[in-house]
Design a protein around this motif. Structure first.
Motif, PDB file in Angstrom:
ATOM      1  N   LEU A  17      10.149  -1.053  -1.211  1.00 60.57           N
ATOM      2  CA  LEU A  17       8.925  -1.347  -0.433  1.00 60.57           C
ATOM      3  C   LEU A  17       8.153  -2.492  -1.085  1.00 60.57           C
ATOM      4  O   LEU A  17       7.670  -3.408  -0.404  1.00 60.57           O
ATOM      5  CB  LEU A  17       8.045  -0.097  -0.342  1.00 60.57           C
ATOM      6  CG  LEU A  17       8.555   0.995   0.610  1.00 60.57           C
ATOM      7  CD1 LEU A  17       7.835   2.314   0.368  1.00 60.57           C
ATOM      8  CD2 LEU A  17       8.395   0.569   2.067  1.00 60.57           C
ATOM      9  N   ALA A  18       8.046  -2.442  -2.426  1.00 56.50           N
ATOM     10  CA  ALA A  18       7.317  -3.507  -3.130  1.00 56.50           C
ATOM     11  C   ALA A  18       8.048  -4.842  -2.971  1.00 56.50           C
ATOM     12  O   ALA A  18       7.428  -5.886  -2.737  1.00 56.50           O
ATOM     13  CB  ALA A  18       7.170  -3.143  -4.614  1.00 56.50           C
ATOM     14  N   ALA A  19       9.383  -4.807  -3.062  1.00 54.33           N
ATOM     15  CA  ALA A  19      10.160  -6.048  -2.931  1.00 54.33           C
ATOM     16  C   ALA A  19       9.965  -6.634  -1.527  1.00 54.33           C
ATOM     17  O   ALA A  19       9.769  -7.847  -1.374  1.00 54.33           O
ATOM     18  CB  ALA A  19      11.639  -5.775  -3.193  1.00 54.33           C
ATOM     19  N   TYR A  20       9.980  -5.791  -0.508  1.00 58.19           N
ATOM     20  CA  TYR A  20       9.788  -6.304   0.862  1.00 58.19           C
ATOM     21  C   TYR A  20       8.376  -6.819   1.085  1.00 58.19           C
ATOM     22  O   TYR A  20       8.152  -7.713   1.904  1.00 58.19           O
ATOM     23  CB  TYR A  20      10.240  -5.273   1.914  1.00 58.19           C
ATOM     24  CG  TYR A  20      11.635  -5.648   2.365  1.00 58.19           C
ATOM     25  CD1 TYR A  20      11.842  -6.508   3.433  1.00 58.19           C
ATOM     26  CD2 TYR A  20      12.742  -5.238   1.631  1.00 58.19           C
ATOM     27  CE1 TYR A  20      13.109  -6.939   3.786  1.00 58.19           C
ATOM     28  CE2 TYR A  20      14.019  -5.651   1.969  1.00 58.19           C
ATOM     29  CZ  TYR A  20      14.190  -6.504   3.048  1.00 58.19           C
ATOM     30  OH  TYR A  20      15.439  -6.944   3.385  1.00 58.19           O
ATOM     31  N   HIS A  26       3.974   5.709  -5.478  1.00 56.32           N
ATOM     32  CA  HIS A  26       3.933   5.644  -6.937  1.00 56.32           C
ATOM     33  C   HIS A  26       2.875   6.594  -7.483  1.00 56.32           C
ATOM     34  O   HIS A  26       3.079   7.272  -8.503  1.00 56.32           O
ATOM     35  CB  HIS A  26       3.684   4.202  -7.400  1.00 56.32           C
ATOM     36  CG  HIS A  26       3.938   4.027  -8.856  1.00 56.32           C
ATOM     37  ND1 HIS A  26       2.933   4.072  -9.796  1.00 56.32           N
ATOM     38  CD2 HIS A  26       5.095   3.874  -9.548  1.00 56.32           C
ATOM     39  CE1 HIS A  26       3.462   3.949 -11.000  1.00 56.32           C
ATOM     40  NE2 HIS A  26       4.756   3.821 -10.878  1.00 56.32           N
ATOM     41  N   ALA A  27       1.750   6.681  -6.783  1.00 56.22           N
ATOM     42  CA  ALA A  27       0.666   7.574  -7.238  1.00 56.22           C
ATOM     43  C   ALA A  27       1.086   9.042  -7.184  1.00 56.22           C
ATOM     44  O   ALA A  27       0.524   9.876  -7.877  1.00 56.22           O
ATOM     45  CB  ALA A  27      -0.573   7.336  -6.380  1.00 56.22           C
ATOM     46  N   ASP A  81      18.534  11.260 -11.468  1.00 48.76           N
ATOM     47  CA  ASP A  81      19.037  11.143 -10.091  1.00 48.76           C
ATOM     48  C   ASP A  81      17.870  11.033  -9.114  1.00 48.76           C
ATOM     49  O   ASP A  81      17.893  10.218  -8.174  1.00 48.76           O
ATOM     50  CB  ASP A  81      19.886  12.362  -9.717  1.00 48.76           C
ATOM     51  CG  ASP A  81      21.176  12.454 -10.522  1.00 48.76           C
ATOM     52  OD1 ASP A  81      21.601  11.424 -11.072  1.00 48.76           O
ATOM     53  OD2 ASP A  81      21.748  13.559 -10.597  1.00 48.76           O
ATOM     54  N   ALA A  82      16.859  11.881  -9.323  1.00 55.93           N
ATOM     55  CA  ALA A  82      15.688  11.859  -8.427  1.00 55.93           C
ATOM     56  C   ALA A  82      14.958  10.527  -8.556  1.00 55.93           C
ATOM     57  O   ALA A  82      14.508   9.947  -7.562  1.00 55.93           O
ATOM     58  CB  ALA A  82      14.758  13.027  -8.752  1.00 55.93           C
ATOM     59  N   LYS A  83      14.886  10.013  -9.783  1.00 56.97           N
ATOM     60  CA  LYS A  83      14.213   8.715  -9.990  1.00 56.97           C
ATOM     61  C   LYS A  83      14.951   7.606  -9.260  1.00 56.97           C
ATOM     62  O   LYS A  83      14.340   6.708  -8.686  1.00 56.97           O
ATOM     63  CB  LYS A  83      14.155   8.376 -11.488  1.00 56.97           C
ATOM     64  CG  LYS A  83      13.111   9.157 -12.243  1.00 56.97           C
ATOM     65  CD  LYS A  83      13.118   8.761 -13.716  1.00 56.97           C
ATOM     66  CE  LYS A  83      12.213   9.678 -14.511  1.00 56.97           C
ATOM     67  NZ  LYS A  83      12.403   9.543 -15.950  1.00 56.97           N
ATOM     68  N   PHE A  84      16.265   7.651  -9.306  1.00 54.69           N
ATOM     69  CA  PHE A  84      17.063   6.603  -8.658  1.00 54.69           C
ATOM     70  C   PHE A  84      16.689   6.519  -7.170  1.00 54.69           C
ATOM     71  O   PHE A  84      16.575   5.424  -6.610  1.00 54.69           O
ATOM     72  CB  PHE A  84      18.549   6.943  -8.825  1.00 54.69           C
ATOM     73  CG  PHE A  84      19.468   5.796  -8.524  1.00 54.69           C
ATOM     74  CD1 PHE A  84      19.416   4.632  -9.276  1.00 54.69           C
ATOM     75  CD2 PHE A  84      20.397   5.876  -7.495  1.00 54.69           C
ATOM     76  CE1 PHE A  84      20.270   3.563  -9.006  1.00 54.69           C
ATOM     77  CE2 PHE A  84      21.252   4.822  -7.220  1.00 54.69           C
ATOM     78  CZ  PHE A  84      21.189   3.660  -7.970  1.00 54.69           C
ATOM     79  N   ASP A  85      16.466   7.661  -6.561  1.00 48.32           N
ATOM     80  CA  ASP A  85      16.121   7.709  -5.133  1.00 48.32           C
ATOM     81  C   ASP A  85      14.655   7.318  -4.901  1.00 48.32           C
ATOM     82  O   ASP A  85      14.343   6.381  -4.156  1.00 48.32           O
ATOM     83  CB  ASP A  85      16.395   9.139  -4.626  1.00 48.32           C
ATOM     84  CG  ASP A  85      16.179   9.276  -3.124  1.00 48.32           C
ATOM     85  OD1 ASP A  85      16.289   8.263  -2.407  1.00 48.32           O
ATOM     86  OD2 ASP A  85      15.906  10.406  -2.675  1.00 48.32           O
ATOM     87  N   VAL A  86      13.744   8.005  -5.589  1.00 46.91           N
ATOM     88  CA  VAL A  86      12.306   7.790  -5.350  1.00 46.91           C
ATOM     89  C   VAL A  86      11.881   6.394  -5.817  1.00 46.91           C
ATOM     90  O   VAL A  86      11.193   5.656  -5.095  1.00 46.91           O
ATOM     91  CB  VAL A  86      11.471   8.894  -6.048  1.00 46.91           C
ATOM     92  CG1 VAL A  86       9.991   8.576  -5.992  1.00 46.91           C
ATOM     93  CG2 VAL A  86      11.757  10.257  -5.410  1.00 46.91           C
ATOM     94  N   THR A  88       0.848  -1.208   0.000  1.00 44.71           N
ATOM     95  CA  THR A  88       0.000   0.000   0.000  1.00 44.71           C
ATOM     96  C   THR A  88       0.875   1.246   0.000  1.00 44.71           C
ATOM     97  O   THR A  88       0.607   2.223  -0.712  1.00 44.71           O
ATOM     98  CB  THR A  88      -0.918   0.000   1.249  1.00 44.71           C
ATOM     99  OG1 THR A  88      -1.619  -1.234   1.272  1.00 44.71           O
ATOM    100  CG2 THR A  88      -1.887   1.159   1.244  1.00 44.71           C
ATOM    101  N   LEU A  89       1.938   1.198   0.778  1.00 44.50           N
ATOM    102  CA  LEU A  89       2.836   2.359   0.866  1.00 44.50           C
ATOM    103  C   LEU A  89       3.573   2.568  -0.464  1.00 44.50           C
ATOM    104  O   LEU A  89       3.687   3.705  -0.945  1.00 44.50           O
ATOM    105  CB  LEU A  89       3.838   2.121   2.010  1.00 44.50           C
ATOM    106  CG  LEU A  89       4.789   3.262   2.345  1.00 44.50           C
ATOM    107  CD1 LEU A  89       4.045   4.569   2.564  1.00 44.50           C
ATOM    108  CD2 LEU A  89       5.611   2.912   3.590  1.00 44.50           C
TER     109      LEU A  89
END
Ligand code: NAP
Length: 523
Positions: A108-111, A76-77, A96-101, A70-71
């Motif tokens: 989170l999705a992987a966990y 992503h939204a 660069d911003a994408k790499f972080d966000v 959910t997080l």
């Protein structure tokens, strides 16, 4: 100007007095201010222990996994807004911003997926079996079983300035899946993005109250109040890490401490890598990527390149050529290499370049401030991409000791032997990651045995995977992240392994029938 408040004890709290200023390092425009003065950290810990902890612990692993997904979807939204904020406060390119966000969203999705897999084994049980049950004596009834259970404490997370999104949420992912509430503190200089992400979480109302609290500014006496069930996960410089881990209260209470600190990561070109070969080109790409992505501000970035002496000049020329097309400047206006994150960071990087340049030969860049293209005149924390060629890679020197957290790399000529390469790698005193580039298996084996104990992660780049391998600078949630020695001696992520920091392993001894019953095991 935005004033960053902290989210503590169930409400937003604005610190007393003027705050530290957050700037856009591309233009020096002031973005926000932050101050945590006046927070009652006793109340923060109480809230986490009495509200957030019980709420998370009563969830199954499956339910916690759902919370993480959910997080991930929430961020992503709001991805475009988050990328804008990351760029504005961090100063880097969109990439660069994408790499972080995206790193935060993906981890989170992987966990969440790791949690789903864990739930297949645990069902409704909230503990994790460690290994099999086994007889302790000749009686088959008297058995032993190791078991992980959630520690009834608080996870304090202190993060570095370079990953305000990923750094915050890779830590939170493992803590939440383990069932532990988080008090998170981003580095003040780039806290704007973290602040907005926590604001989104609170506004959504989808996450248990007390499961996350945010401190924008100083942590005051928080660490002096931690107890035996609590933990501190720190990412930042080795100096701050050493200072924090020697806190008397943490030592007295055996508070768990994980330190992810700085690191002199390396790339080693094997003796078989011919100039212009596919492996040569792949190595070149990785070096350029690590120098330029986030303007070199990645803890995992390649800082030292070991190259067989006879190819050092050619590698230097190829690198200078590859870097020559970059536009150092404001990424909002077309710059392809953005500034470093703060003005003080720029001072440190330029001073570091001056120190290393005195030990070798400057091939490009240097220790002077540069004007950024399309930036206001005289403004911005710009640094030119810099390559320094050392005379002898195996000679002791600052190059093995000084982490320049910017777009700079040093070339270290060596004799091409695996023994010499392992020895030079070890001179970094422990690193997060290093890459070895070769197709020679005996050479790789010798280097692996000599170097792996000094490394948290090792990429063995051979021809067949050169196109498909992820770069060494990318931390993967399924693999452990951390390194020995000066890298902090810590370990994060690594799939389920990441939960161990937040859980207690207990050795159970008892009647097999009773243990099976209360652990919900078959038979
Ligand atoms: P830093 O100056 O050591 O700060 C790191 C964090 O510690 C910040 O949140 C800072 O807060 C906080 N801090 C400083 N003094 C503190 C104190 N007395 N009590 C509590 N918190 C305190 O490091 P940085 O400049 O942000 O980050 C750059 C370094 O991080 C580099 O050396 C890099 O290699 C390392 N790094 C390592 C990893 C890794 O995973 N191993 C990842 C990223 C970066 P304020 O901002 O409020 O001072």
């Amino acid at each position: 100007m935005i004033r960053l408040s902290s989210y503590v004890a169930g409400r937003w709290f604005e610190g007393n007095g003027p705050g530290a200023l957050l700037i856009n390092p591309a233009t020096e425009e002031v973005m926000a201010e932050a101050n945590a003065a006046g927070i009652d950290f006793g109340a923060v810990l109480d809230h986490a222990r009495k509200v957030g902890g019980p709420a998370l612990r009563q969830l199954t692993f499956k339910e916690r996994a759902t919370l993480l997904m959910t997080l991930s979807k929430l961020f992503h939204a709001h991805r475009e807004e988050l990328l804008d904020l990351g760029q504005a406060n961090g100063g880097g390119t969109r990439g660069d911003a994408k790499f972080d966000v995206d790193g935060a969203i993906g981890t989170l999705a992987a966990y969440s997926v790791f949690g789903d897999k864990l739930a297949e084994r645990t069902g409704n049980r909230k503990s994790i079996l460690d290994g099999e049950m086994f007889a302790l004596t000749r009686s088959p009834r008297f058995v032993g079983q190791h078991l992980w259970t959630t520690r009834a404490g608080v996870a304090v997370h202190i993060n570095a300035f370079n990953f305000p999104a990923w750094g915050t949420f890779e830590k939170l992912a493992a803590a939440w899946l383990a069932g532990v509430p988080v008090v998170t503190k981003p580095a003040t200089s780039t806290a704007l993005l973290t602040w907005r992400m926590v604001q989104l979480m609170v506004e959504s109302g989808k996450f248990p109250e007390g499961a996350i609290q945010l401190v924008c500014g100083s942590t005051g006496d928080l660490l002096d109040r931690l107890g035996p069930m609590d933990s501190l996960a720190f990412t930042g410089s080795a100096a701050t890490g050493t200072m924090l881990r020697s806190n008397n209260n943490l030592l007295r209470n055996s508070v768990r401490v994980n330190v992810e600190a700085d690191s002199l990561n390396a790339l080693v070109l094997g003796p078989d890598v011919e100039v212009g070969s596919d492996l040569w080109s792949a190595a070149l790409r990785l070096i350029v990527q690590d120098m330029t992505q986030k303007s070199g501000q990645k803890c995992t970035a390649i800082r030292r390149v070991l190259v067989p002496a006879e190819r050092a000049e050619e590698l230097g020329e190829a690198l200078v050529d590859a870097l020559s097309g970059l536009k150092v400047g404001n990424p909002m206006a077309g710059g392809t290499l953005g500034p470093v994150a703060t003005m003080s960071q720029q001072r440190d990087v330029l001073a570091g370049i001056a120190t290393l340049a005195a030990e070798g030969k400057l091939l490009c860049g240097g220790s002077s401030r540069v004007e950024g293209v399309d930036a206001p005149a005289g403004k911005g924390a710009y640094v030119a991409p810099t390559v320094i060629l050392m005379k002898d890679g195996s000679a002791p020197g600052k190059v093995h000791d000084l982490e320049i957290f910017g777009p700079c790399v040093s070339l270290l000529p060596y004799d091409g032997s695996a023994g010499a390469a392992a020895c030079i790698l070890s001179m970094g005193q422990g690193s997060l990651v290093s890459t070895v580039v070769s197709d020679q298996r005996p050479w790789l084996e010798e280097l692996l045995n000599g170097a792996a104990p000094w490394l948290g992660r090792m990429l063995l780049l051979s021809s067949k995977i050169a196109d498909s391998a992820t770069p060494p600078g990318m931390v993967l949630p399924a693999l452990v992240h951390g390194g020995p020695g000066r890298a902090g001696g810590g370990e994060e992520l690594g799939g389920e392994r990441g939960l161990c920091f937040y859980m207690q392993r207990t050795a159970l001894q008892g009647d097999q029938v009773v243990l099976r019953k209360i652990l919900g095991l078959e038979g």
